[in-house]
Write a protein that holds these residues in place. Structure first.
Motif: not given
Length: 203
Positions: A136, A165-166, A183, A196
């Motif tokens: 992450s 990141d997402e 996460e 993640w």
């Protein structure tokens, strides 16, 4: 790749970890005759867990001959294969039911990351599963003296690392259906690690 190989050979010789149960919730999705491939297996904790659960067609793969020797010494029943993902995956089209990539897809620049994921999609059967964990971006906050190479990709002095990141998760795995994206913090190592976790299925 020579120095990268030596780096990981040294890590595997010095460091021992344990399986942290992350695959347990997925095994009910799998038939016993499924073919599994674990990429960048390290000490093959995931593959050994699958074997212990009665899945027999499991291949643990890595580009480190040093770690694969350790894996074979620890479990002679586990099939292993030596190759470098950056050169493609040595499996036929639509030939694998499940690919596991636990903390091994975050060492590459954007183009190589996309290439490897495309290769994973190629070898997976239709509706095949891809189970992934990646760093992450919250891990970047713990680092010092990082050299930024491109978006969320850094040189850390000895090794290159990507942090997701997402948005990155959806971007890089856009050709898969996302069943699970979370996460979380992993406590397998000496210090907690933010990552993640994804369960994906080939469209």
């Amino acid at each position: 790749m020579g120095n990268f190989n030596l780096y990981w050979d040294d890590i595997h010789r010095k460091y021992n970890s344990t399986y942290d149960d992350w695959l347990n919730k997925y095994t009910k999705l799998f038939r016993k005759d499924f073919k599994f491939v674990e990429l960048g297996c390290g000490r093959a904790y995931c593959s050994n867990y699958l074997i212990s659960e009665g899945f027999s067609d499991v291949i643990a793969t890595d580009f480190s001959s040093e770690v694969l020797k350790m894996v074979q010494e620890e479990n002679k029943d586990l099939q292993t294969m030596l190759f470098d993902m950056t050169g493609g995956l040595p499996f036929g089209d639509n030939s694998v039911d499940v690919v596991i990539a636990d903390l091994c897809l975050h060492y590459f620049d954007s183009e190589m990351t996309k290439y490897i994921i495309k290769e994973i999609s190629r070898v997976l059967k239709k509706d095949g599963y891809l189970l992934v964990r990646v760093n992450s971006t919250k891990e970047v906050q713990k680092k010092n003296n990082l050299e930024k190479i491109e978006h969320n990709f850094y040189f850390e002095g000895n090794i290159y690392k990507r942090y997701f990141d997402e948005e990155d998760c959806y971007y890089y795995f856009k050709d898969f259906k996302v069943y699970y994206l979370q996460e979380s913090v992993m406590d397998r190592y000496d210090n907690p690690k933010v990552l993640w976790e994804l369960c994906l299925r080939k469209n």
